[in-house]
Write a protein that holds these residues in place. Structure first.
Motif, PDB file in Angstrom:
ATOM      1  N   GLU A  83       0.835  -1.202   0.000  1.00 52.63           N
ATOM      2  CA  GLU A  83       0.000   0.000   0.000  1.00 52.63           C
ATOM      3  C   GLU A  83       0.869   1.250   0.000  1.00 52.63           C
ATOM      4  O   GLU A  83       1.993   1.237   0.507  1.00 52.63           O
ATOM      5  N   GLN A  84       0.321   2.317  -0.565  1.00 55.52           N
ATOM      6  CA  GLN A  84       1.000   3.616  -0.581  1.00 55.52           C
ATOM      7  C   GLN A  84      -0.021   4.712  -0.342  1.00 55.52           C
ATOM      8  O   GLN A  84      -1.096   4.708  -0.949  1.00 55.52           O
ATOM      9  N   ARG A  85       0.331   5.655   0.522  1.00 51.87           N
ATOM     10  CA  ARG A  85      -0.562   6.777   0.815  1.00 51.87           C
ATOM     11  C   ARG A  85       0.127   8.081   0.434  1.00 51.87           C
ATOM     12  O   ARG A  85       1.262   8.338   0.847  1.00 51.87           O
ATOM     13  N   LEU A  86      -0.578   8.886  -0.381  1.00 54.48           N
ATOM     14  CA  LEU A  86      -0.024  10.127  -0.904  1.00 54.48           C
ATOM     15  C   LEU A  86      -0.940  11.298  -0.580  1.00 54.48           C
ATOM     16  O   LEU A  86      -2.165  11.143  -0.534  1.00 54.48           O
ATOM     17  N   SER A 154       8.395   3.679  -7.512  1.00 55.40           N
ATOM     18  CA  SER A 154       7.084   3.142  -7.126  1.00 55.40           C
ATOM     19  C   SER A 154       6.811   1.899  -7.954  1.00 55.40           C
ATOM     20  O   SER A 154       6.776   1.968  -9.180  1.00 55.40           O
ATOM     21  N   LEU A 158       0.826  -1.237  -6.544  1.00 59.94           N
ATOM     22  CA  LEU A 158       0.570  -0.609  -5.249  1.00 59.94           C
ATOM     23  C   LEU A 158      -0.906  -0.271  -5.075  1.00 59.94           C
ATOM     24  O   LEU A 158      -1.549   0.248  -5.992  1.00 59.94           O
ATOM     25  N   LYS A 159      -1.429  -0.553  -3.889  1.00 59.81           N
ATOM     26  CA  LYS A 159      -2.778  -0.112  -3.548  1.00 59.81           C
ATOM     27  C   LYS A 159      -2.665   1.315  -3.031  1.00 59.81           C
ATOM     28  O   LYS A 159      -2.122   1.555  -1.964  1.00 59.81           O
ATOM     29  N   ARG A 160      -3.168   2.269  -3.809  1.00 54.49           N
ATOM     30  CA  ARG A 160      -2.890   3.669  -3.532  1.00 54.49           C
ATOM     31  C   ARG A 160      -4.052   4.370  -2.838  1.00 54.49           C
ATOM     32  O   ARG A 160      -5.228   4.100  -3.124  1.00 54.49           O
ATOM     33  N   PHE A 162      -5.093   8.400  -2.039  1.00 53.99           N
ATOM     34  CA  PHE A 162      -4.810   9.824  -2.196  1.00 53.99           C
ATOM     35  C   PHE A 162      -5.607  10.583  -1.144  1.00 53.99           C
ATOM     36  O   PHE A 162      -6.837  10.526  -1.118  1.00 53.99           O
ATOM     37  N   HIS A 170      -1.773   0.994  -8.594  1.00 51.71           N
ATOM     38  CA  HIS A 170      -0.774   1.558  -9.503  1.00 51.71           C
ATOM     39  C   HIS A 170      -0.543   0.589 -10.658  1.00 51.71           C
ATOM     40  O   HIS A 170      -0.061  -0.522 -10.459  1.00 51.71           O
TER      41      HIS A 170
END
Length: 273
Positions: A83-86, A154, A158-160, A162, A170
Motif C-alpha cells: 500500500e502507498q498513501r499520498l 514506485s 501498489l494499492k494507492r 490519495f 498503480h
C-alpha cells in the motif's frame, strides 16, 4: 517448445501473465479473454501458445479463455500488493465540472489506445521469414529494454490512497530520473497517441503489435508524432513532472490484451542499468 521462441515471464496473478498451451492447430487459433483478443505464438510445428495479460481487477480462482469455440480454464493465484498513501493537490481529487469533462474525454482516447490489436508488428532486431503477416505477428514476442535509466520509485500494483481515499492500484512502474533525462522505446513499435492529459501530463502510447501497448507519462517533452514508427532504443521524449505528480519521474505502463501487467515480466533484464 523451440528454444528460439522468446517469451515473457509467467506469473499467474492479477497484473501478471499466463502462458497457456493450446495444442495443435493448422491455422492460428482465435483466442479471447474477457471478450478481448489474446496474442498467440507458434512454439513448434502446429503447436500454439496463448500469452494472456491478467488485469489487476481479476479475482483469484478459475479464469477462462475462449479458443475458437472451446473454453480453456486456468487458475489465477492471489497476491498481496503493498500500500502507498499520498497527499496530492485538492484540485486533482475533487475535480471541477470543467476538469471532469476533460478527464472523461481523455479517458476515451486512452481506452482506445490500449484497445489496439494491430495486424502487423514492427521488427527492428528480429529477422523473420514468414509467409504471411499473420505468421509474422504470431511467431515472435518482443522482450523489452528499460525505457529510462534510474531507480524504481514506485512498483507495479501498489494499492494507492490519495488523501486517505482509495484509488485504483498503480498500473505501471515509476522510474525516478531528473527532468530532461532521455526516454527511449524499449522495443520497436508505432506511436498511436500523444497528448497532454490532466492526470498523466505529456504522454506517449506505443503499439508493439497484437494487443501489446506501452504508455509513457509525465514527460517534460514529447519527441515523436502520432503515426510514427519507432526503432528499439529510439528517443521518444524526456522525463518531466507534468500532470499529477510529486516530482520528476517516468510512469511506464504495459498493456497486454487491454490488461495492465507488470512491465518487469517483459524485460530482458530485471535490473535497470
Amino acid at each position: 517448445m523451440s528454444n528460439a521462441l522468446e517469451l515473457p515471464q509467467e506469473h499467474r496473478i492479477p497484473g501478471g501473465i499466463a502462458i497457456i498451451k493450446l495444442g495443435q492447430h493448422e491455422k492460428p487459433p482465435t483466442v479471447t479473454f474477457n471478450n478481448t483478443r489474446v496474442k498467440t505464438l507458434q512454439s513448434e510445428q502446429d503447436q500454439w501458445l496463448a500469452v494472456v495479460g491478467i488485469p489487476l481487477t481479476q479475482s483469484p480462482g478459475e479464469a477462462n479463455i475462449q479458443v475458437n469455440d472451446v473454453k480453456h480454464s486456468f487458475s489465477v493465484s492471489d497476491f498481496a500488493y503493498k500500500e502507498q498513501r499520498l497527499t496530492v493537490s485538492k484540485k486533482h481529487v475533487q475535480l471541477s465540472d470543467k476538469n471532469l469533462q476533460r478527464v472523461r474525454k481523455e479517458s476515451k482516447l486512452i481506452r482506445n489506445a490500449f484497445q489496439q490489436h494491430s495486424a502487423t508488428q514492427p521488427h527492428s532486431t528480429t529477422q523473420l521469414h514468414p509467409t504471411t503477416q499473420q505468421q509474422a505477428i504470431t511467431q515472435t514476442f518482443q522482450r523489452f529494454d528499460w525505457p529510462v535509466k534510474g531507480p524504481m520509485s514506485s512498483p507495479f500494483g501498489l494499492k494507492r490512497f490519495f488523501n486517505d481515499k482509495p484509488r485504483k492500484p498503480h498500473s505501471g512502474l515509476d522510474i525516478a530520473a531528473p527532468t530532461g533525462t532521455p526516454i527511449v522505446a524499449p522495443a520497436a513499435g508505432k506511436v498511436v497517441l500523444t497528448g497532454d492529459f490532466f492526470f498523466n501530463g505529456n504522454s506517449v502510447f506505443v503499439d508493439h503489435g497484437a494487443g501489446l501497448v506501452t504508455m509513457y507519462c509525465h514527460l517534460d517533452s514529447i519527441q515523436v508524432e502520432q503515426g510514427e514508427t519507432l526503432e528499439r532504443g529510439q528517443p521518444l521524449g524526456t522525463v518531466g513532472a507534468t500532470g499529477r505528480v510529486t516530482g520528476p519521474h517516468l510512469h511506464w505502463s504495459v498493456s497486454l490484451n487491454n490488461a495492465r501487467v507488470n512491465p518487469k515480466l517483459l524485460l530482458k533484464q530485471d535490473t535497470n542499468p
